[in-house]
Design a protein around this motif. Sequence first.
Motif, PDB file in Angstrom:
ATOM      1  N   LYS A 109       0.659  -1.082  -0.079  1.00 17.18           N
ATOM      2  CA  LYS A 109      -0.084   0.125  -0.124  1.00 17.18           C
ATOM      3  C   LYS A 109       0.820   1.097  -0.129  1.00 17.18           C
ATOM      4  CE  LYS A 109      -3.732   2.281   2.665  1.00 17.18           C
ATOM      5  NZ  LYS A 109      -4.655   2.136   3.640  1.00 17.18           N
ATOM      6  N   TRP A 110       1.875   1.284   0.797  1.00 17.82           N
ATOM      7  CA  TRP A 110       2.809   2.163   1.031  1.00 17.82           C
ATOM      8  C   TRP A 110       3.461   2.482  -0.546  1.00 17.82           C
ATOM      9  CZ3 TRP A 110       8.336   1.496   1.009  1.00 17.82           C
ATOM     10  CH2 TRP A 110       9.208   2.518   1.195  1.00 17.82           C
ATOM     11  N   LEU A 111       3.945   1.492  -1.050  1.00 14.97           N
ATOM     12  CA  LEU A 111       4.633   1.514  -2.483  1.00 14.97           C
ATOM     13  C   LEU A 111       3.856   2.201  -3.565  1.00 14.97           C
ATOM     14  CD1 LEU A 111       6.398  -1.889  -2.489  1.00 14.97           C
ATOM     15  CD2 LEU A 111       7.544   0.323  -2.450  1.00 14.97           C
ATOM     16  N   ASP A 112       2.574   1.990  -3.657  1.00 18.86           N
ATOM     17  CA  ASP A 112       1.758   2.582  -4.617  1.00 18.86           C
ATOM     18  C   ASP A 112       1.086   3.909  -4.291  1.00 18.86           C
ATOM     19  OD1 ASP A 112       1.743   0.207  -6.252  1.00 18.86           O
ATOM     20  OD2 ASP A 112       0.300  -0.914  -5.063  1.00 18.86           O
ATOM     21  N   GLN A 113       1.411   4.440  -3.110  1.00 17.50           N
ATOM     22  CA  GLN A 113       1.129   5.886  -2.937  1.00 17.50           C
ATOM     23  C   GLN A 113       1.727   6.670  -4.149  1.00 17.50           C
ATOM     24  OE1 GLN A 113       2.385   7.089   0.788  1.00 17.50           O
ATOM     25  NE2 GLN A 113       1.163   5.591   1.783  1.00 17.50           N
ATOM     26  N   PRO A 114       0.967   7.553  -4.748  1.00 16.31           N
ATOM     27  CA  PRO A 114       1.365   8.418  -5.786  1.00 16.31           C
ATOM     28  C   PRO A 114       2.083   9.557  -5.279  1.00 16.31           C
ATOM     29  CG  PRO A 114      -0.789   8.744  -5.551  1.00 16.31           C
ATOM     30  CD  PRO A 114      -0.581   7.494  -4.774  1.00 16.31           C
ATOM     31  N   ILE A 115       3.073  10.158  -5.762  1.00 15.02           N
ATOM     32  CA  ILE A 115       3.888  11.291  -5.215  1.00 15.02           C
ATOM     33  C   ILE A 115       4.320  12.214  -5.890  1.00 15.02           C
ATOM     34  CG2 ILE A 115       5.157   9.989  -3.528  1.00 15.02           C
ATOM     35  CD1 ILE A 115       7.612  10.009  -5.091  1.00 15.02           C
ATOM     36  N   GLY A 116       4.082  12.185  -7.500  1.00 18.48           N
ATOM     37  CA  GLY A 116       4.297  13.072  -8.404  1.00 18.48           C
ATOM     38  C   GLY A 116       4.213  12.663  -9.765  1.00 18.48           C
TER      39      GLY A 116
ATOM     40  N   HIS B 148       3.721   8.882 -14.055  1.00 20.89           N
ATOM     41  CA  HIS B 148       3.081   8.967 -12.717  1.00 20.89           C
ATOM     42  C   HIS B 148       3.770   8.055 -11.554  1.00 20.89           C
ATOM     43  CE1 HIS B 148      -0.416  11.162 -14.290  1.00 20.89           C
ATOM     44  NE2 HIS B 148      -0.366  10.259 -15.293  1.00 20.89           N
ATOM     45  N   ILE B 149       4.445   8.861 -10.732  1.00 22.70           N
ATOM     46  CA  ILE B 149       5.634   8.318  -9.855  1.00 22.70           C
ATOM     47  C   ILE B 149       5.071   7.841  -8.636  1.00 22.70           C
ATOM     48  CG2 ILE B 149       8.008   8.691  -8.818  1.00 22.70           C
ATOM     49  CD1 ILE B 149       8.400  10.833 -10.993  1.00 22.70           C
ATOM     50  N   THR B 150       5.325   7.010  -8.099  1.00 26.25           N
ATOM     51  CA  THR B 150       4.923   6.330  -6.832  1.00 26.25           C
ATOM     52  C   THR B 150       5.950   6.103  -6.220  1.00 26.25           C
ATOM     53  OG1 THR B 150       5.007   3.971  -7.383  1.00 26.25           O
ATOM     54  CG2 THR B 150       2.867   5.201  -7.853  1.00 26.25           C
ATOM     55  N   MET B 151       6.007   5.575  -4.648  1.00 29.31           N
ATOM     56  CA  MET B 151       7.114   5.193  -3.753  1.00 29.31           C
ATOM     57  C   MET B 151       7.797   3.908  -4.524  1.00 29.31           C
ATOM     58  SD  MET B 151       7.838   7.058  -1.490  1.00 29.31           S
ATOM     59  CE  MET B 151       9.089   5.904  -0.871  1.00 29.31           C
ATOM     60  N   ARG B 152       6.953   2.912  -5.222  1.00 26.67           N
ATOM     61  CA  ARG B 152       7.632   1.848  -5.612  1.00 26.67           C
ATOM     62  C   ARG B 152       8.480   2.208  -6.719  1.00 26.67           C
ATOM     63  NH1 ARG B 152       5.418  -3.072  -5.524  1.00 26.67           N
ATOM     64  NH2 ARG B 152       3.171  -2.135  -5.093  1.00 26.67           N
ATOM     65  N   ASP B 153       8.438   3.293  -7.356  1.00 28.54           N
ATOM     66  CA  ASP B 153       9.263   3.658  -8.430  1.00 28.54           C
ATOM     67  C   ASP B 153      10.644   4.274  -7.712  1.00 28.54           C
ATOM     68  OD1 ASP B 153       7.387   3.124 -10.504  1.00 28.54           O
ATOM     69  OD2 ASP B 153       6.556   4.848  -9.959  1.00 28.54           O
ATOM     70  N   ILE B 154      10.423   5.019  -6.584  1.00 25.59           N
ATOM     71  CA  ILE B 154      11.739   5.443  -5.841  1.00 25.59           C
ATOM     72  C   ILE B 154      12.395   4.235  -5.573  1.00 25.59           C
ATOM     73  CG2 ILE B 154      12.334   6.750  -3.891  1.00 25.59           C
ATOM     74  CD1 ILE B 154      11.220   8.467  -6.097  1.00 25.59           C
ATOM     75  N   VAL B 155      11.796   3.421  -4.515  1.00 25.95           N
ATOM     76  CA  VAL B 155      12.617   2.177  -4.013  1.00 25.95           C
ATOM     77  C   VAL B 155      13.064   1.150  -5.227  1.00 25.95           C
ATOM     78  CG1 VAL B 155      11.647   2.589  -1.986  1.00 25.95           C
ATOM     79  CG2 VAL B 155      10.690   0.793  -3.360  1.00 25.95           C
TER      80      VAL B 155
ATOM     81  N   SER C 173      10.538  13.205  -1.152  1.00 24.74           N
ATOM     82  CA  SER C 173      10.031  14.406  -0.738  1.00 24.74           C
ATOM     83  C   SER C 173      10.228  15.716  -1.594  1.00 24.74           C
ATOM     84  CB  SER C 173      11.040  14.754   0.610  1.00 24.74           C
ATOM     85  OG  SER C 173      10.740  13.815   1.753  1.00 24.74           O
ATOM     86  N   TYR C 174      11.515  15.566  -2.289  1.00 27.85           N
ATOM     87  CA  TYR C 174      11.739  16.356  -3.420  1.00 27.85           C
ATOM     88  C   TYR C 174      10.466  16.660  -4.586  1.00 27.85           C
ATOM     89  CZ  TYR C 174      14.369  19.046  -7.085  1.00 27.85           C
ATOM     90  OH  TYR C 174      14.887  19.759  -8.114  1.00 27.85           O
ATOM     91  N   ILE C 175      10.201  15.340  -4.994  1.00 28.44           N
ATOM     92  CA  ILE C 175       9.256  15.146  -6.155  1.00 28.44           C
ATOM     93  C   ILE C 175       7.628  15.795  -5.420  1.00 28.44           C
ATOM     94  CG2 ILE C 175       7.769  13.492  -7.439  1.00 28.44           C
ATOM     95  CD1 ILE C 175      10.546  11.981  -7.461  1.00 28.44           C
ATOM     96  N   MET C 176       7.521  15.273  -4.062  1.00 32.36           N
ATOM     97  CA  MET C 176       6.228  15.800  -3.542  1.00 32.36           C
ATOM     98  C   MET C 176       5.994  17.116  -3.372  1.00 32.36           C
ATOM     99  SD  MET C 176       5.201  12.421  -0.853  1.00 32.36           S
ATOM    100  CE  MET C 176       7.047  12.481  -0.113  1.00 32.36           C
TER     101      MET C 176
ATOM    102  N   ILE D 150       7.864  16.941 -11.831  1.00 26.90           N
ATOM    103  CA  ILE D 150       9.368  17.191 -12.339  1.00 26.90           C
ATOM    104  C   ILE D 150       9.397  17.154 -13.720  1.00 26.90           C
ATOM    105  CG2 ILE D 150      10.197  16.382 -10.177  1.00 26.90           C
ATOM    106  CD1 ILE D 150      10.788  13.612 -11.364  1.00 26.90           C
ATOM    107  N   GLU D 151      10.660  17.481 -14.363  1.00 29.39           N
ATOM    108  CA  GLU D 151      10.914  17.520 -15.641  1.00 29.39           C
ATOM    109  C   GLU D 151      12.256  16.837 -16.135  1.00 29.39           C
ATOM    110  OE1 GLU D 151      11.228  20.512 -19.414  1.00 29.39           O
ATOM    111  OE2 GLU D 151      10.668  21.325 -17.696  1.00 29.39           O
ATOM    112  N   ALA D 152      12.103  15.937 -17.140  1.00 24.18           N
ATOM    113  CA  ALA D 152      13.326  15.161 -17.461  1.00 24.18           C
ATOM    114  C   ALA D 152      14.222  16.258 -18.196  1.00 24.18           C
ATOM    115  CB  ALA D 152      12.967  13.973 -18.334  1.00 24.18           C
ATOM    116  N   THR D 153      15.554  16.293 -17.760  1.00 26.48           N
ATOM    117  CA  THR D 153      16.416  17.188 -18.476  1.00 26.48           C
ATOM    118  C   THR D 153      17.649  16.565 -18.773  1.00 26.48           C
ATOM    119  OG1 THR D 153      17.437  18.048 -16.357  1.00 26.48           O
ATOM    120  CG2 THR D 153      15.573  19.153 -17.334  1.00 26.48           C
TER     121      THR D 153
END
Length: 532
Positions: A307-314, A367-374, A502-505, A510-513
């Motif tokens: 559930k935590w992993l699927d939280q959208p953050i940005g 659409h980035i989630t905590m799953r993507d971060i970890v 936290s940076y994304i939230m 955010i933008e790919a550069t």
Amino acid sequence: MTMTVLETSDIHGHIVPISYADHSAIESGLAKLAAVIRKERANTEHVLLIDNGDLIQGTPLAYHHAKLDAKVPNPMIRVLNELGYDAAIIGNHEFNYGLPLLEKAVGESNFPWLSANIVRESDGEPLFGRPYVIKELGGVKVGILGLTTRYIPNWEKAEHIAGLRFEGAVDSAKRWVPYMREQEGVDVVIVSYHGGFERSLDTGEPTEPLTGENEGYALCQEVAGIDLLLTGHQHRTIAGVQVCGVPVVQPGSAGGWLGKATIKLTSGSEGGWHVEEITTELLTPAGVAPDPVVLSMTEPHERLAQKWLDQPIGRLVGDMRVTDPMQVRLAEHPLIEFINRVQMELSGARISNTALFDNVSPGFPEHITMRDIVSNYIYPNTLQVIRVKGSDIRAALEQTACYFDTYTGEGDIRVSAEFGEPKPQHYNYDMWEGIRYKLNISRPAGQRVVELEFDGAPLDPDGEYDVVMNNYRAAGGGNYMMFQGKPVVKDIPTDIAELLASYIMERGTIEATLNRNWQVVWDGKSELSEAE
């Protein structure tokens, strides 16, 4: 008389047989190994079960427990208790979340945690007071000595190991193996060492700098009286091999294998038992149904973690997906630039480095989630800014450039043995931001940095520069000795995965550069194409 020794090692929090990146099924994990272990117990009267370390860190499940749900019993410990482990060894990653969490895990365990060479500075006694444990099976006294790689202070944050001293594994074994033989009267000595081999098992030639990180070969060569050596840390699969007459085992990582040693003994005419033969093998959990009891007891923890992993953050504008890991390491990728820029912005440093840790990092979707971060930042690293000279930066880039075999322009670019054996070390290939550089991999190792600039001018070898990097690298981890002992200008004691989230939230989008400040080239191809 026959007994069986079963070994797990480097489980790294892997219980449920799924990929945390995409939920796909995998043929590994402690739940599947549990079924293999139960079968071995059912078929053999005398069994010892030992975990060789690096148990409580490594997956989102382990991270979630440590950071967000630590008040409940540790799910990894619950499984080992259920399976009736006889002992566990302290691994280097056991310290990653701090000593209190490790102490909590040890307190919840129905088995002893061993490490003879991790001692308290205050009294010289082993951490948790247990250098070894003695088990009796069918009248045979078996001594199990625990040892841990002594290189932990080179990686771990100082506050996580405060008050501890890490002694040499060989020196500790020379003390305790004779003690168990002579004072305890054991018939069989098993050394379970969370460390690997520093030399080729075939030739005895060094395979890495002899830093003391791995002392498995020296243990077999210099310490008399070891009947069986269980190893880990390097994530290798080793069985059916003897080193200086000592059978050795290493069962990979993440629950991919179960080490097994079969010990045949005969009783002596004057009493006691003698080892007649030891055979070793690796058992695979592939195709084995996971143990339902283990799945059931892990399910509440796993459900919360998922559930935590699927939280959208940005949201991401642009493309940060990783489709070809080698291409990410040949020319700058938006994911790497993003991580470096976050590190620079949060630390204030003008130069940064980071790595693509493995070849399964998926990058970021829209659409980035905590799953993507970890899934991309898999280690509980923190950030440090250290002050180095320009010559140190050049030396670090030369070390990074050793990642590639010398390339002539024909065939595929290959990873060098130094970074591929005995285990893949993609996490030791750094990519930098804040400087401009080129690496020519047609040139000999040590001579590959062909361009190196800062602020539009050649980097001053004697100039001082503040560089932000993870704490593992800042301590010299990965053979980056040029960073060891450098002044720490700033310490940011928050996990980098949390910093990225936290940076994304905070920004929402955010933008790919891509500024293309570095690239890998080779003779006959001076520049990479825009497509690459």
